[in-house]
Design a protein around this motif. Structure first.
Motif, PDB file in Angstrom:
ATOM      1  N   VAL A  56     -40.064  32.365  -0.702  1.00  0.00           N
ATOM      2  CA  VAL A  56     -38.800  32.749  -0.077  1.00  0.00           C
ATOM      3  C   VAL A  56     -37.673  31.856  -0.570  1.00  0.00           C
ATOM      4  CG1 VAL A  56     -39.863  33.671   2.024  1.00  0.00           C
ATOM      5  CG2 VAL A  56     -39.172  31.277   1.952  1.00  0.00           C
ATOM      6  N   VAL A  57     -36.486  32.393  -0.502  1.00  0.00           N
ATOM      7  CA  VAL A  57     -35.264  31.627  -0.658  1.00  0.00           C
ATOM      8  C   VAL A  57     -34.693  31.514   0.743  1.00  0.00           C
ATOM      9  CG1 VAL A  57     -32.913  31.684  -1.567  1.00  0.00           C
ATOM     10  CG2 VAL A  57     -34.821  32.428  -2.993  1.00  0.00           C
ATOM     11  N   PHE A  58     -34.324  30.294   1.146  1.00  0.00           N
ATOM     12  CA  PHE A  58     -33.803  30.119   2.501  1.00  0.00           C
ATOM     13  C   PHE A  58     -32.501  29.341   2.487  1.00  0.00           C
ATOM     14  CE2 PHE A  58     -36.328  26.350   1.743  1.00  0.00           C
ATOM     15  CZ  PHE A  58     -35.589  25.324   2.324  1.00  0.00           C
ATOM     16  N   ARG A  59     -31.738  29.560   3.524  1.00  0.00           N
ATOM     17  CA  ARG A  59     -30.508  28.822   3.776  1.00  0.00           C
ATOM     18  C   ARG A  59     -30.591  28.346   5.208  1.00  0.00           C
ATOM     19  NH1 ARG A  59     -26.637  29.373   6.963  1.00  0.00           N
ATOM     20  NH2 ARG A  59     -24.694  28.331   6.642  1.00  0.00           N
ATOM     21  N   ALA A  60     -30.370  27.041   5.422  1.00  0.00           N
ATOM     22  CA  ALA A  60     -30.476  26.504   6.774  1.00  0.00           C
ATOM     23  C   ALA A  60     -29.915  25.090   6.831  1.00  0.00           C
ATOM     24  CB  ALA A  60     -31.937  26.473   7.222  1.00  0.00           C
ATOM     25  N   LYS A  61     -29.616  24.645   8.044  1.00  0.00           N
ATOM     26  CA  LYS A  61     -29.383  23.229   8.298  1.00  0.00           C
ATOM     27  C   LYS A  61     -30.729  22.652   8.690  1.00  0.00           C
ATOM     28  CE  LYS A  61     -24.554  23.194   9.587  1.00  0.00           C
ATOM     29  NZ  LYS A  61     -23.583  22.831  10.617  1.00  0.00           N
ATOM     30  N   LEU A  62     -31.054  21.496   8.141  1.00  0.00           N
ATOM     31  CA  LEU A  62     -32.351  20.887   8.380  1.00  0.00           C
ATOM     32  C   LEU A  62     -32.235  19.735   9.365  1.00  0.00           C
ATOM     33  CD1 LEU A  62     -33.651  20.694   4.697  1.00  0.00           C
ATOM     34  CD2 LEU A  62     -34.059  22.490   6.377  1.00  0.00           C
ATOM     35  N   GLN A  63     -33.372  19.422   9.984  1.00  0.00           N
ATOM     36  CA  GLN A  63     -33.484  18.247  10.849  1.00  0.00           C
ATOM     37  C   GLN A  63     -34.872  17.669  10.650  1.00  0.00           C
ATOM     38  OE1 GLN A  63     -32.737  20.198  14.564  1.00  0.00           O
ATOM     39  NE2 GLN A  63     -34.883  20.675  14.931  1.00  0.00           N
ATOM     40  N   LEU A  64     -35.057  16.422  11.068  1.00  0.00           N
ATOM     41  CA  LEU A  64     -36.384  15.826  11.018  1.00  0.00           C
ATOM     42  C   LEU A  64     -37.086  16.087  12.334  1.00  0.00           C
ATOM     43  CD1 LEU A  64     -35.924  12.409   9.197  1.00  0.00           C
ATOM     44  CD2 LEU A  64     -37.041  14.470   8.355  1.00  0.00           C
TER      45      LEU A  64
ATOM     46  N   ARG B 172     -40.924  15.266  13.887  1.00  0.00           N
ATOM     47  CA  ARG B 172     -42.227  14.620  13.688  1.00  0.00           C
ATOM     48  C   ARG B 172     -42.438  14.195  12.232  1.00  0.00           C
ATOM     49  NH1 ARG B 172     -45.718  18.678  17.525  1.00  0.00           N
ATOM     50  NH2 ARG B 172     -44.741  18.021  19.460  1.00  0.00           N
ATOM     51  N   GLY B 173     -41.385  13.669  11.638  1.00  0.00           N
ATOM     52  CA  GLY B 173     -41.475  13.142  10.287  1.00  0.00           C
ATOM     53  C   GLY B 173     -41.354  14.157   9.165  1.00  0.00           C
ATOM     54  N   HIS B 174     -41.248  15.435   9.505  1.00  0.00           N
ATOM     55  CA  HIS B 174     -41.133  16.481   8.483  1.00  0.00           C
ATOM     56  C   HIS B 174     -39.797  17.211   8.626  1.00  0.00           C
ATOM     57  CE1 HIS B 174     -45.239  16.066   7.113  1.00  0.00           C
ATOM     58  NE2 HIS B 174     -45.657  16.103   8.371  1.00  0.00           N
ATOM     59  N   MET B 175     -39.378  17.815   7.538  1.00  0.00           N
ATOM     60  CA  MET B 175     -38.156  18.621   7.590  1.00  0.00           C
ATOM     61  C   MET B 175     -38.428  19.899   8.366  1.00  0.00           C
ATOM     62  SD  MET B 175     -36.284  18.246   3.920  1.00  0.00           S
ATOM     63  CE  MET B 175     -37.689  18.138   2.837  1.00  0.00           C
ATOM     64  N   GLN B 176     -37.458  20.288   9.182  1.00  0.00           N
ATOM     65  CA  GLN B 176     -37.566  21.509   9.977  1.00  0.00           C
ATOM     66  C   GLN B 176     -36.263  22.281   9.868  1.00  0.00           C
ATOM     67  OE1 GLN B 176     -37.292  21.232  14.285  1.00  0.00           O
ATOM     68  NE2 GLN B 176     -38.820  22.841  14.524  1.00  0.00           N
TER      69      GLN B 176
ATOM     70  N   ARG C 123     -33.292  16.113   1.935  1.00  0.00           N
ATOM     71  CA  ARG C 123     -33.400  14.945   2.822  1.00  0.00           C
ATOM     72  C   ARG C 123     -32.035  14.293   2.997  1.00  0.00           C
ATOM     73  NH1 ARG C 123     -37.770  13.485   5.390  1.00  0.00           N
ATOM     74  NH2 ARG C 123     -39.730  14.291   4.616  1.00  0.00           N
ATOM     75  N   GLN C 124     -31.258  14.240   1.934  1.00  0.00           N
ATOM     76  CA  GLN C 124     -29.914  13.671   2.018  1.00  0.00           C
ATOM     77  C   GLN C 124     -28.996  14.551   2.861  1.00  0.00           C
ATOM     78  OE1 GLN C 124     -29.133  13.397  -2.172  1.00  0.00           O
ATOM     79  NE2 GLN C 124     -30.118  11.384  -2.364  1.00  0.00           N
ATOM     80  N   ALA C 125     -29.195  15.872   2.810  1.00  0.00           N
ATOM     81  CA  ALA C 125     -28.350  16.807   3.576  1.00  0.00           C
ATOM     82  C   ALA C 125     -28.603  16.692   5.072  1.00  0.00           C
ATOM     83  CB  ALA C 125     -28.582  18.236   3.109  1.00  0.00           C
ATOM     84  N   ILE C 126     -29.783  16.237   5.472  1.00  0.00           N
ATOM     85  CA  ILE C 126     -30.081  16.059   6.899  1.00  0.00           C
ATOM     86  C   ILE C 126     -29.106  15.065   7.505  1.00  0.00           C
ATOM     87  CG2 ILE C 126     -31.779  15.134   8.542  1.00  0.00           C
ATOM     88  CD1 ILE C 126     -33.964  16.339   6.721  1.00  0.00           C
ATOM     89  N   GLU C 127     -28.855  13.965   6.796  1.00  0.00           N
ATOM     90  CA  GLU C 127     -27.956  12.928   7.294  1.00  0.00           C
ATOM     91  C   GLU C 127     -26.524  13.420   7.430  1.00  0.00           C
ATOM     92  OE1 GLU C 127     -28.411   9.486   4.807  1.00  0.00           O
ATOM     93  OE2 GLU C 127     -30.600   9.549   4.998  1.00  0.00           O
ATOM     94  N   SER C 128     -26.093  14.295   6.522  1.00  0.00           N
ATOM     95  CA  SER C 128     -24.713  14.783   6.561  1.00  0.00           C
ATOM     96  C   SER C 128     -24.570  16.100   7.316  1.00  0.00           C
ATOM     97  CB  SER C 128     -24.171  14.937   5.136  1.00  0.00           C
ATOM     98  OG  SER C 128     -24.960  15.866   4.418  1.00  0.00           O
ATOM     99  N   ASN C 129     -25.695  16.636   7.847  1.00  0.00           N
ATOM    100  CA  ASN C 129     -25.692  17.880   8.623  1.00  0.00           C
ATOM    101  C   ASN C 129     -25.096  19.052   7.839  1.00  0.00           C
ATOM    102  OD1 ASN C 129     -26.406  19.324  10.930  1.00  0.00           O
ATOM    103  ND2 ASN C 129     -24.371  19.113  11.814  1.00  0.00           N
ATOM    104  N   GLN C 130     -25.408  19.109   6.549  1.00  0.00           N
ATOM    105  CA  GLN C 130     -24.929  20.179   5.680  1.00  0.00           C
ATOM    106  C   GLN C 130     -26.033  21.207   5.458  1.00  0.00           C
ATOM    107  OE1 GLN C 130     -21.736  20.499   4.402  1.00  0.00           O
ATOM    108  NE2 GLN C 130     -21.394  18.849   5.872  1.00  0.00           N
ATOM    109  N   PRO C 131     -25.687  22.480   5.358  1.00  0.00           N
ATOM    110  CA  PRO C 131     -26.715  23.495   5.070  1.00  0.00           C
ATOM    111  C   PRO C 131     -27.230  23.356   3.641  1.00  0.00           C
ATOM    112  CG  PRO C 131     -24.546  24.503   5.168  1.00  0.00           C
ATOM    113  CD  PRO C 131     -24.373  23.068   5.546  1.00  0.00           C
ATOM    114  N   VAL C 132     -28.463  23.785   3.436  1.00  0.00           N
ATOM    115  CA  VAL C 132     -29.075  23.719   2.116  1.00  0.00           C
ATOM    116  C   VAL C 132     -29.548  25.109   1.693  1.00  0.00           C
ATOM    117  CG1 VAL C 132     -29.819  21.327   2.392  1.00  0.00           C
ATOM    118  CG2 VAL C 132     -31.382  23.174   2.997  1.00  0.00           C
TER     119      VAL C 132
END
Length: 185
Positions: free
Chosen positions: A133-141, A143-147, A61-70
């Motif tokens: 699964v193990v995933f690597r991605a940049k996340l965004q919100l 509809r209130g959920h991480m995508q 959730r914190q990475a969404i604000e900084s646009n960093q991959p997780v």
């Protein structure tokens, strides 16, 4: 000196003869000017990613604000084929639950994985519901959920080759549509 000539010629070795590189991959590399071992050696990463630990849902959730991959773990729950618009644009969505821990409490949170260029559902075939699964991605919100749109997937961290996890991993620019994980290999 003939030994120097042999060393110079070794750098001119065509990439198509390297283990794991066939004619098709060599053709794609050639479109970007990578034809020899020397050309491949000079293809430097654009950046490096820290893949020493998995991110918790809170860190994501914190990475969404900084646009960093997780880097995270999730369990696929179900897939849905979606279509919208006058031309019937199609995409694949996977509902999943994040798997992680924070301060020794098990945390689980929903996440939505989305692919806009997977009309044959190859992803759903490789990673059926119930798969961790193990995933690597940049996340965004969304509809209130991480995508995560177009995440990189592996079945589990034990399936990850050593060059994909456990340190600082090179990330290459896209070359003729070749995924960066293929270049790392």
């Amino acid at each position: 000196n003939t030994s120097n000539k042999a060393q110079v010629d070794a750098w001119d070795f065509p990439v198509k003869f390297l283990k794991g590189v066939g004619p098709k991959l060599a053709e794609l590399l050639g479109k970007d000017g990578i034809r020899t071992l020397w050309d491949l050696l000079l293809t430097l990463p654009r950046t490096y990613e820290d893949r020493r630990h998995f991110h918790s849902p809170l860190e994501m959730r914190q990475a969404i604000e900084s646009n960093q991959p997780v880097l995270g773990r999730a369990r696929i729950m179900k897939y849905s084929q979606k279509a919208a618009g006058p031309r019937g644009r199609r995409w694949l969505e996977a509902s999943a639950m994040l798997e992680g821990t924070h301060e020794s409490l098990a945390l689980s949170e929903p996440i939505l994985f989305t692919w806009f260029h997977d009309p044959g559902s190859a992803t759903a075939t490789r990673f059926p519901p119930g798969t961790s699964v193990v995933f690597r991605a940049k996340l965004q919100l969304f509809r209130g959920h991480m995508q995560a749109v177009h995440p990189e997937f592996q079945k589990t961290e034990k399936d990850l080759p050593p060059w994909e996890f456990g340190g600082f991993i090179p990330v290459y620019r896209e070359i003729s549509g070749i995924a960066t994980r293929v270049l790392r290999k």
